[in-house]
Design an enzyme around this catalytic site. Sequence first.
Site, PDB file in Angstrom:
ATOM      1  N   SER A   1       2.187  19.902  18.432  1.00 43.48           N
ATOM      2  CA  SER A   1       2.797  21.145  18.931  1.00 43.48           C
ATOM      3  C   SER A   1       2.415  22.291  18.001  1.00 43.48           C
ATOM      4  CB  SER A   1       4.320  20.967  18.922  1.00 43.48           C
ATOM      5  OG  SER A   1       4.967  22.172  19.243  1.00 43.48           O
TER       6      SER A   1
ATOM      7  N   TYR B   1      12.553  18.578  14.671  1.00 37.50           N
ATOM      8  CA  TYR B   1      11.495  18.476  15.696  1.00 37.50           C
ATOM      9  C   TYR B   1      10.144  18.804  15.062  1.00 37.50           C
ATOM     10  CZ  TYR B   1       8.742  19.443  19.897  1.00 37.50           C
ATOM     11  OH  TYR B   1       7.757  19.440  20.873  1.00 37.50           O
TER      12      TYR B   1
END
Length: 246
Positions: free
Chosen positions: A143, A157
């Site tokens: 990401s 995360y």
Amino acid sequence: MMGQITGKVIIITGASSGIGASTALYLSSKKAIVVLAARRKELLDKLAQECISVGGRPLVIPTDVTKYNDVKKLVSTTLAKFGKIDVLINNAGLMAISPLKLSKVDEWEKMVDINIKGLLYGIAEVLPIFEKQNSGHFINISSVAGIKVFSPGGTVYSGTKFAIRAISEGLRHEASKNIRTTTICPGVVDSELKFGSTDPTSLQSIIDFYKQAIPPDSIARAIAYAIEQPTNVDINEIVIRPTKQE
Ligand code: NDP
């Protein structure tokens, strides 16, 4: 030697929605054999019909990537049916955003289990097969949050997504030279991912942030680009984000 997508056996974890589902459809339209893995079988069955309608040959294998035995079965069933595995797309993921101060330890554990351990289970099972074949391609979905930390709330995360980039880099060094490793780093993409937070304040800010999101097929096309390169070309990392995203 030119690479191609037609006839490739491609396992996709987290195929039941978002980026995984879009990638399965796109690769099916290019005549790949896609193996659809996730927990929600009814969504996978529906997607399989769509893959067939665009010319693909899908196989559904319900899988929880946090269960090592499920991942073992996913890989062994694929190998038994097709005799080879060309690509593993480690895509299953969870984003449960919340500030560290809320100590949502159960959600931290879920993210570590799905995003890191689930990916490692896939590597553990598929790497020996790739080594034996002397070919194969890992595509690991990290990401933009694996490049920078969005705070407050994105710390754990991001930790899992930084880990994916580190694991991918190590994998590229350790695997034999005919094995390719690509890390994909998407920015905000419209999918179910944004609903993963149980903290109402974080959830609202994520939903607002996702107003700039791009569609999942933006990522599917990048994945296909990496796969269809000549076999001696390894696209190491692709970062894709909406033009509006910082
Ligand atoms: P979605 O929430 O739409 O998809 C997540 C997928 O992961 C679902 O198919 C879900 O299927 C699957 N999944 C979750 N837990 C498990 C599990 N235990 N075992 C197997 N499958 C599981 O989100 P996206 O498509 O957006 O996310 C795909 C990947 O892309 C994730 O790794 C995410 O972190 C990454 N990413 C997404 C971005 C975005 O903005 N959307 C940005 C950057 C990266 P099921 O519930 O049926 O098991």
